[in-house]
Scaffold this motif. Structure first.
Motif, short mmCIF file in Angstrom:
data_model
loop_
_atom_site.label_atom_id
_atom_site.label_comp_id
_atom_site.label_asym_id
_atom_site.label_seq_id
_atom_site.Cartn_x
_atom_site.Cartn_y
_atom_site.Cartn_z
N ASN B 134 64.10 37.33 71.35
CA ASN B 134 62.92 37.44 70.98
C ASN B 134 62.24 36.30 71.81
O ASN B 134 60.98 36.34 72.32
CB ASN B 134 62.47 37.64 69.72
CG ASN B 134 62.25 39.07 69.42
OD1 ASN B 134 61.62 39.84 70.14
ND2 ASN B 134 62.69 39.49 68.31
N LEU B 135 62.44 34.96 71.05
CA LEU B 135 61.67 33.82 71.33
C LEU B 135 61.62 33.36 72.79
O LEU B 135 60.77 33.12 73.57
CB LEU B 135 62.22 32.55 70.58
CG LEU B 135 61.80 32.59 69.17
CD1 LEU B 135 62.57 31.63 68.25
CD2 LEU B 135 60.27 32.50 68.68
N TYR B 136 62.94 33.44 73.48
CA TYR B 136 63.30 32.91 74.67
C TYR B 136 62.59 33.99 75.93
O TYR B 136 61.97 33.75 76.60
CB TYR B 136 64.77 32.69 75.06
CG TYR B 136 64.91 32.16 76.39
CD1 TYR B 136 64.71 30.79 76.50
CD2 TYR B 136 65.24 32.72 77.36
CE1 TYR B 136 64.93 29.99 77.90
CE2 TYR B 136 65.48 32.07 78.70
CZ TYR B 136 65.23 30.98 78.76
OH TYR B 136 65.78 30.42 79.93
N VAL B 137 63.34 35.38 75.79
CA VAL B 137 62.99 36.12 76.61
C VAL B 137 61.66 36.99 76.49
O VAL B 137 60.74 37.02 77.54
CB VAL B 137 64.01 37.15 76.45
CG1 VAL B 137 63.77 38.66 77.62
CG2 VAL B 137 65.30 36.76 76.91
N ILE B 138 61.12 37.27 75.46
CA ILE B 138 59.83 37.86 75.43
C ILE B 138 58.70 37.13 75.15
O ILE B 138 57.80 37.10 75.77
CB ILE B 138 60.12 38.96 74.18
CG1 ILE B 138 61.04 40.00 74.40
CG2 ILE B 138 58.74 39.81 74.03
CD1 ILE B 138 61.45 40.95 73.44
N GLU B 139 58.75 35.96 74.03
CA GLU B 139 57.82 35.14 73.98
C GLU B 139 57.69 33.98 75.11
O GLU B 139 56.57 33.30 75.19
CB GLU B 139 57.79 34.53 72.58
CG GLU B 139 57.95 35.13 71.53
CD GLU B 139 57.28 36.31 70.93
OE1 GLU B 139 55.88 36.42 71.68
OE2 GLU B 139 57.63 37.43 70.52
#
Lengths: 113, 183
Positions: B134-139
């Motif tokens: 979530n943190l790397y790819v999406i945010e």
């Protein structure tokens, strides 16, 4: 992997589901609780400072009265005793016993009327 | 648009309930989507959404008008999710660099995935994988930032991401194969 990253990011940004209807009520309730608490805190703070101010006022007033009392006693002692010592009671109009009686009678009459 | 947000923002700073509701109605779908990606169930996502908005409203005086307001709110939402994850469970982040680097990535594996499928796959992933993904790819956070946020090393963040992607690809292929067989 950047192709799939970009795709995943774009579909995630477009994802905007409707939140549960009760969520806003819960937020509102929490916010109102905080408001009430802060009002109470504010009121307590005002009450605290008001009580301190009132205490100070009482202390200052008492100190002033005591000071004045002690001061006036001293002044009376020094000045008035000297005056009384020099006063010729028989000659003085106000302090003559006859006049005093007369004034007393007149005032009694006027009060009765 | 911007002036409308500024108007809502200034009224929210004065604790105007109507403005607070307007801000909630405008951004809650976006933030609920974020919460659903981080949390495993809807109840937890709702809890985090409530907590996030409460923190947004109570920290509004800290927002300086220099940056993006939406970005500032998103950071609060993401941080609230991370706090909830830490509270609920151990992230189970292991350093598996060698194991992770031996895995080959398929750049085109998830290019046609739908969001509902993505959510389904994320639910099946361990919390640590899901969080880093979530943190790397999406945010769009860098590995250094992810490491700082989660209190892990940069290498752990990298390995977790590789493993998360690999797991996701496997799950996605498995689902598609089973769908093909059934049809």
């Amino acid at each position: 992997m950047s192709d799939s990253n970009d795709h995943i990011r774009s579909i995630s940004e477009d994802f905007k589901p409707t939140p549960p209807p009760m969520a806003w009520n819960r937020i509102e309730k929490r916010l109102s609780n905080v408001k009430t608490k802060s009002k109470k805190k504010k009121y307590n703070l005002i009450r605290f400072w008001f009580s301190i101010a009132a205490s100070l006022m009482v202390i200052i007033t008492c100190t002033y009265i005591i000071y004045q009392e002690s001061n006036s006693t001293q002044t009376y002692g020094v000045e008035y005793v000297a005056e009384w010592e020099d006063l010729d009671i028989q000659k003085d109009y106000f302090y003559s016993i006859e006049n005093a009686r007369m004034i007393n009678n007149v005032s009694k009459v006027s009060y009765q009327n | 648009m911007q002036s409308e947000i500024n108007n809502i923002l200034s009224r929210c700073r004065k604790q105007d309930p109507a403005a607070q509701k307007a801000l909630y109605e405008k951004y809650s779908p976006l933030f609920y989507g974020i919460c659903l990606r981080y949390m495993k169930n809807k109840q937890d996502a709702e809890d985090v959404l409530v907590e996030s908005f409460y923190r947004i409203f109570s920290k509004l005086h800290q927002f300086k008008d220099a940056g993006s307001f939406e970005g500032w709110m998103k950071r609060i939402v993401v941080n609230s999710n991370l706090m909830q994850i830490r509270k609920n469970s151990n992230l189970n982040l292991h350093v598996e660099i060698e194991q992770a680097y031996n895995l080959k990535e398929d750049a085109t594996a998830l290019t046609d995935i739908q969001h509902s499928e993505l959510l389904g796959l994320m639910d099946e992933m361990p919390t640590g994988y899901r969080t880093v993904f979530n943190l790397y790819v999406i945010e769009g956070y860098k590995h250094r930032e992810v490491a700082e946020k989660l209190g892990i090393s940069i290498n752990t963040s990298k390995s977790q991401l590789i493993l998360a992607k690999k797991r996701m690809q496997q799950l996605y292929k498995k689902k598609h194969e089973s769908q093909l067989k059934s049809s």
